[in-house]
Design a protein around this motif. Structure first.
Motif, PDB file in Angstrom:
ATOM      1  N   ARG A 107     -11.973  -7.913 -21.723  1.00 32.42           N
ATOM      2  CA  ARG A 107     -13.144  -7.035 -21.662  1.00 32.42           C
ATOM      3  C   ARG A 107     -14.285  -7.777 -20.977  1.00 32.42           C
ATOM      4  O   ARG A 107     -14.570  -8.939 -21.284  1.00 32.42           O
ATOM      5  N   GLY A 108     -14.897  -7.113 -19.988  1.00 34.21           N
ATOM      6  CA  GLY A 108     -16.081  -7.646 -19.337  1.00 34.21           C
ATOM      7  C   GLY A 108     -17.265  -6.735 -19.615  1.00 34.21           C
ATOM      8  O   GLY A 108     -17.169  -5.519 -19.450  1.00 34.21           O
ATOM      9  N   GLN A 109     -18.402  -7.335 -20.023  1.00 41.59           N
ATOM     10  CA  GLN A 109     -19.568  -6.530 -20.370  1.00 41.59           C
ATOM     11  C   GLN A 109     -20.831  -7.169 -19.804  1.00 41.59           C
ATOM     12  O   GLN A 109     -21.036  -8.382 -19.938  1.00 41.59           O
ATOM     13  N   GLY A 110     -21.666  -6.356 -19.161  1.00 41.09           N
ATOM     14  CA  GLY A 110     -23.009  -6.776 -18.814  1.00 41.09           C
ATOM     15  C   GLY A 110     -23.168  -7.611 -17.571  1.00 41.09           C
ATOM     16  O   GLY A 110     -24.290  -7.829 -17.112  1.00 41.09           O
ATOM     17  N   GLY A 111     -22.089  -8.103 -16.969  1.00 37.53           N
ATOM     18  CA  GLY A 111     -22.211  -8.918 -15.763  1.00 37.53           C
ATOM     19  C   GLY A 111     -22.145  -8.066 -14.498  1.00 37.53           C
ATOM     20  O   GLY A 111     -21.549  -6.998 -14.491  1.00 37.53           O
ATOM     21  N   LYS A 112     -22.759  -8.579 -13.420  1.00 36.50           N
ATOM     22  CA  LYS A 112     -22.745  -7.858 -12.154  1.00 36.50           C
ATOM     23  C   LYS A 112     -21.899  -8.555 -11.096  1.00 36.50           C
ATOM     24  O   LYS A 112     -21.296  -7.904 -10.246  1.00 36.50           O
ATOM     25  N   TYR A 113     -21.860  -9.896 -11.133  1.00 31.30           N
ATOM     26  CA  TYR A 113     -21.265 -10.635 -10.027  1.00 31.30           C
ATOM     27  C   TYR A 113     -20.032 -11.432 -10.433  1.00 31.30           C
ATOM     28  O   TYR A 113     -19.125 -11.623  -9.629  1.00 31.30           O
ATOM     29  N   SER A 114     -19.985 -11.915 -11.645  1.00 31.95           N
ATOM     30  CA  SER A 114     -18.857 -12.745 -12.083  1.00 31.95           C
ATOM     31  C   SER A 114     -17.601 -11.899 -12.212  1.00 31.95           C
ATOM     32  O   SER A 114     -17.660 -10.688 -12.428  1.00 31.95           O
ATOM     33  N   ARG A 115     -16.455 -12.575 -12.100  1.00 29.49           N
ATOM     34  CA  ARG A 115     -15.181 -11.871 -12.260  1.00 29.49           C
ATOM     35  C   ARG A 115     -14.209 -12.781 -12.999  1.00 29.49           C
ATOM     36  O   ARG A 115     -14.359 -14.015 -13.005  1.00 29.49           O
ATOM     37  N   GLU A 172     -21.286 -13.730  -5.843  1.00 28.93           N
ATOM     38  CA  GLU A 172     -22.266 -14.048  -4.803  1.00 28.93           C
ATOM     39  C   GLU A 172     -23.557 -14.582  -5.412  1.00 28.93           C
ATOM     40  O   GLU A 172     -24.221 -15.441  -4.838  1.00 28.93           O
ATOM     41  N   HIS A 173     -23.912 -14.060  -6.590  1.00 31.55           N
ATOM     42  CA  HIS A 173     -25.045 -14.552  -7.365  1.00 31.55           C
ATOM     43  C   HIS A 173     -24.547 -14.862  -8.771  1.00 31.55           C
ATOM     44  O   HIS A 173     -23.485 -14.387  -9.196  1.00 31.55           O
ATOM     45  N   VAL A 174     -25.314 -15.660  -9.505  1.00 33.41           N
ATOM     46  CA  VAL A 174     -24.908 -16.003 -10.868  1.00 33.41           C
ATOM     47  C   VAL A 174     -25.379 -14.922 -11.832  1.00 33.41           C
ATOM     48  O   VAL A 174     -26.375 -14.241 -11.604  1.00 33.41           O
ATOM     49  N   ASP A 175     -24.623 -14.765 -12.917  1.00 42.21           N
ATOM     50  CA  ASP A 175     -25.008 -13.857 -14.000  1.00 42.21           C
ATOM     51  C   ASP A 175     -25.578 -14.681 -15.145  1.00 42.21           C
ATOM     52  O   ASP A 175     -24.949 -15.633 -15.612  1.00 42.21           O
ATOM     53  N   LEU A 176     -26.757 -14.303 -15.609  1.00 39.70           N
ATOM     54  CA  LEU A 176     -27.358 -14.947 -16.781  1.00 39.70           C
ATOM     55  C   LEU A 176     -27.109 -14.142 -18.050  1.00 39.70           C
ATOM     56  O   LEU A 176     -27.349 -14.637 -19.156  1.00 39.70           O
ATOM     57  N   GLN A 177     -26.664 -12.910 -17.883  1.00 39.83           N
ATOM     58  CA  GLN A 177     -26.367 -12.044 -19.017  1.00 39.83           C
ATOM     59  C   GLN A 177     -24.946 -11.527 -18.879  1.00 39.83           C
ATOM     60  O   GLN A 177     -24.392 -11.459 -17.781  1.00 39.83           O
ATOM     61  N   GLY A 178     -24.363 -11.142 -20.006  1.00 36.84           N
ATOM     62  CA  GLY A 178     -23.034 -10.561 -19.993  1.00 36.84           C
ATOM     63  C   GLY A 178     -21.997 -11.493 -20.585  1.00 36.84           C
ATOM     64  O   GLY A 178     -22.288 -12.650 -20.959  1.00 36.84           O
ATOM     65  N   SER A 179     -20.752 -11.000 -20.686  1.00 33.45           N
ATOM     66  CA  SER A 179     -19.698 -11.785 -21.322  1.00 33.45           C
ATOM     67  C   SER A 179     -18.329 -11.296 -20.874  1.00 33.45           C
ATOM     68  O   SER A 179     -18.178 -10.179 -20.353  1.00 33.45           O
TER      69      SER A 179
END
Length: 877
Positions: A107-115, A172-179
């Motif tokens: 499950r991925g939540q709240g991130g925009k760029y990380s995978r 491309e950018h880092v995520d500071l929020q999400g999991s």
């Protein structure tokens, strides 16, 4: 004696979750739901490891958390905080006797760029990774996603351990929020099935040599049934056989303890064995063999394997057809390609040849390979595409999609030229054709002053005076300056999306650049979108269009491709290999002659080879028979290469035609060319009835000696053709015109009308054959359409549409006749008909009584030329 802690860990590893229905016949060897494996209460799963390094910092938090949506109420969660992570399971002991399957939830939540992805690494005794299988990449999934990897059959004999990992990387950018959260991690072994033939690429020239072998390892039953089925190209079962396997016992006792299970634990034993089948293949063609293992629990594994049995077929020594292996993943070795390529009907092959200092063996292999192919009349085109890995481009990794212009012209030549020196020195005496970039790399077509740049490159690459031809990629849609002198010899043309056969013909009709030959690509339609007949028809049409319109070389693009290739990704034949081979073998080295009119109006193209033998390719979207005399030694070859003699009816050949093209060989050359040369000088007859209209028929003697004979022109019933017999005598190669007249009956139908010309020719022996032609009755300026339909009240509605393509307006009176004395003719008038559609409507009550009947429309010109048009239409709903 297993202690209490080991017992808890063993339970966690070997008890399947009740919430999941797992893979049939699987034996679980590892399971973790993050609920009972935190003995020291540090929120970290026992036995799991975490790797640190660049982009995997310590400050990124990873721990087990309570979660009501997890299978057992707990999951492992990584909180995105400007970095990634690599989290790995304990190492699990495995064996190469089995296949393996991994399941998990992510499950991925709240991130925009990380995978993130889940992967399984198969390692040797020292935990060095030998093989890897991965899931796809996931980003923000919101809810749990089920991950499934496998079944994976490990191939490396040194594999001893399996490690499951969760990999999270930055975008491309880092995520500071999400999991990202991981749950329900499950690894199981499966019976391993390997199906193969006694050929490395499953292409045979002898149907009796085919052997299909099924090897099994790790099965739970000692004597399962192995079921073989032979299927044809349309997946219709032709034959089958069931063989009971006699398995031998294999015991998987762990030689070393895994990271979490005591070494004394033994997993359930398995059995191994193999069996073979000789499929009873009766004729050449494409086949599949379906192999399934039937156990008491069902049919857990099914494998399909494709086979092509190719007939003997001669290819011209200097043919145009080839395979492009540039930019394609090649699953076969040079030795295997050396066996396969001569069986595919090709005369050319493109090969990537740029290798580095660390690949010295590849240079030797390329030299030997090119020599072996040359001995089999196959020329090699050397492709300079992507540089070797050991070439240092300023210490930077080159992007995978870097163009050839980026590599050679935007970088100082001192970087790459030394790497190419050995390649060119060793191969240029054997390879005379060179291409810059892969086929769809058209970067030089847009390069400023490409002519000057290619000249400079040519001088650098071939500075020792090698006599070679140089080419580059060029887009179909990019117009080439026709009068500017090119500094290259050929252009490999490509388009995205690929061109159809009709589009290819259109573009090849455009003027070509002076001094530059045009090479084309044949790109089959994808399997996922089109059926076999459509793909086969389009493939042959592309090949024919390229031949007819003057392509110098014709290459199959990326032949090793599961979706659109002639072979699969694994190097086994696809259902298009034989159609390609048949067309390439028969069309190679031929020249296009033209098209003849067949009595059933089937499409056809005639070609002549170097020996003067004529070949016809024929097809029709609507299945039908063509009955026509073609010669004494006629054979009909289908797209699978199967040849048969056609039936005869009144000394004429009966051809069963469909949308799949057929190749007619052994045609009489003189008769075929005489058909092509027989023409009417006037193709239109004025629609003025009961008066003579003069015409001529042109004849040309295509026999090797003088001939004499007669012709009779046969028109529709009621037509008078004068004289009814025309005599001729012609020396070899002579031409003549013979006059005749046509008198049309009062009810002659307007429009295109077929006629038959019966020939009796006395050459070295008598020949009797027919030529079919079409004459247009009426003025081509007047276009007339008639349609019918039944209205809801059963009234028959007849719609008449007329248009005048001429310059002067015309008046007409129109009469519509329906069968039956009780139905009176209906009359309309059309005034001042110009270049706009005029629509008139007629109606008949009780129209259902007229279904299947024929209506006659008679249109008479008022004044002027007093033209008359007769038009018939069949009443349909």
């Amino acid at each position: 004696m297993i202690n209490a802690i080991a017992w808890l860990m063993l339970c966690s590893a070997l008890v399947a979750p009740s919430s999941e229905q797992r893979h049939v016949d699987a034996v679980e060897i590892f399971y973790c739901d993050f609920s009972n494996n935190d003995i020291n209460y540090d929120k970290w799963p026992d036995g799991w490891k975490r790797s640190y390094g660049p982009n995997k910092p310590h400050f990124v938090e990873v721990e087990m958390q309570e979660d009501a949506t997890a299978v057992a109420g707990n999951c492992l969660t990584m909180k995105l905080n400007g970095g990634g992570a690599l989290i790995s399971s304990p190492a699990v002991a495995i064996s190469d006797n089995f296949g393996y399957v991994v399941e998990a939830r992510l499950r991925g939540q709240g991130g925009k760029y990380s995978r993130a992805q889940v992967k399984i690494d198969f390692c040797d005794e020292n935990r060095q990774v030998l093989e890897t299988a991965t899931s796809k990449w996931y980003q923000d999934t919101n809810d749990w996603e089920k991950i499934h990897i496998g079944p994976v059959n490990v191939t490396h004999p040194e594999v001893r351990w399996a490690i499951i990992s969760l990999l999270v990387i930055e975008g491309e950018h880092v995520d500071l929020q999400g999991s990202f959260s991981l749950d329900d991690v499950w690894l199981a072994r499966l019976p391993r099935m390997h199906v193969h033939t006694n050929s490395p690429f499953n292409v045979y020239d002898n149907k009796n040599n085919v052997v299909v072998t099924c090897e099994l390892s790790g099965i739970r039953e000692q004597d399962p049934n192995i079921h073989f089925e032979l299927l044809d190209a349309r997946s219709i079962k032709l034959n089958d056989n069931t063989i009971q396997l006699a398995g031998r016992l294999i015991t998987e006792k762990l030689s070393k303890s895994s990271d979490f299970i005591d070494s004394s634990v033994e997993r359930p034993a398995g059995y191994a064995g193999s069996t073979s089948w000789h499929p009873p293949i009766k004729e050449y063609g494409y086949y599949s063999v379906k192999v399934s293992m039937k156990t008491k629990g069902g049919t857990p594994q099914v494998h399909m394997i494709s086979i092509a049995v190719v007939p003997p077929m001669q290819t011209a020594s200097r043919g145009e057809f080839g395979w492009s292996l540039a930019g394609d993943d090649i699953p076969l070795s040079f030795e295997q390609l050396n066996q396969l390529l001569p069986r595919t009907g090709i005369s050319w092959v493109k090969l990537p040849v740029w290798y580095g200092e660390s690949e010295a063996d590849r240079g030797d292999q390329l030299v030997l390979f090119t020599e072996q192919l040359a001995a089999k009349d196959i020329d090699v085109v050397g492709v300079l595409d992507h540089p070797p890995a050991d070439l240092d481009y300023f210490g930077k990794d080159l992007p995978a999609d870097a163009s050839i212009a980026d590599l050679l012209s935007n970088v100082d030549s001192s970087i790459w030229l030394p790497s190419l020196d050995e390649v060119l020195t060793r191969l240029s005496l054997r390879v005379r054709w060179w291409q810059l970039g892969v086929d769809n790399d058209t970067s030089y077509a847009h390069f400023p002053n490409a002519e000057k740049e290619i000249r400079a490159l040519r001088e650098k690459l071939f500075r020792f005076g090698q006599d070679v031809s140089l080419g580059l990629g060029w887009p179909w849609l990019e117009a080439a300056p026709p009068n500017r002198l090119a500094t290259w010899d050929f252009q490999q043309l490509s388009a995205s999306p690929p061109l159809t056969g009709e589009e290819l013909a259109t573009y090849l009709a455009l003027p070509e650049r002076k001094g530059v030959t045009r090479w084309t690509l044949v790109e089959p339609l994808p399997r996922k979108d089109y059926d076999l007949e459509t793909r086969t028809h389009d493939l042959v049409q592309q090949m024919i269009s390229a031949k007819i319109h003057g392509a110098t070389k014709i290459f199959a693009a990326k032949p090793f491709d599961d979706d659109a290739g002639l072979m699969s990704d694994q190097g086994t034949p696809s259902d298009l290999l034989l159609p390609w081979r048949t067309a390439a073998s028969l069309l190679s080295g031929t020249r296009f002659l033209g098209t003849i009119q067949l009595p059933g109006a089937s499409e056809n193209r005639l070609f002549e080879d170097e020996k003067g033998t004529v070949l016809m390719v024929v097809w029709n979207q609507q299945p039908r028979q063509e009955v026509i005399y073609l010669g004494e030694n006629v054979q009909v070859v289908d797209v699978w290469g199967r040849s048969e003699s056609p039936d005869l009816k009144n000394h004429r050949h009966v051809l069963d035609i469909s949308s799949l093209p057929k190749f007619v060989t052994g045609m009489n050359t003189a008769v075929a060319k005489m058909r092509l040369g027989a023409q009417f000088t006037e193709l239109n007859i004025p629609s003025v009835f009961e008066m003579a209209h003069s015409n001529n028929i042109e004849l040309r003697n295509t026999f090797e000696q003088g001939v004499g004979g007669t012709i009779r022109i046969i028109g529709p019933e009621g037509w008078q053709i004068i004289p009814d017999r025309i005599d001729f005598k012609l020396a070899a190669g002579d031409k003549v015109k013979r006059p005749f007249q046509i008198i049309l009956p009062f009810d002659a139908t307007s429009g295109k009308t077929p006629l038959r010309v019966d020939f009796e020719v006395n050459a070295e022996k008598p020949y009797n054959f027919s030529v079919y032609r079409t004459l247009n009755v009426g003025d081509t300026n007047i276009e007339l359409e008639l349609t019918t339909r039944l209205a809801e009240d059963e009234t028959l509605v007849v719609e008449q549409r007329m248009i005048n393509h001429g310059k002067k307006p015309v008046d007409f009176k129109c009469f519509l006749y329906a069968p039956g004395s009780e139905r009176r003719r209906q009359r309309m008038q059309v005034f001042q008909l110009t270049n706009n559609w005029d629509i008139k409507t007629y109606s008949y009550s009780h129209g259902e009584d007229l279904l299947g009947e024929e209506l006659l429309l008679r249109v008479e010109e008022i004044g002027g030329e007093r033209r008359v048009l007769n038009h018939r239409v069949l009443v349909e709903e």
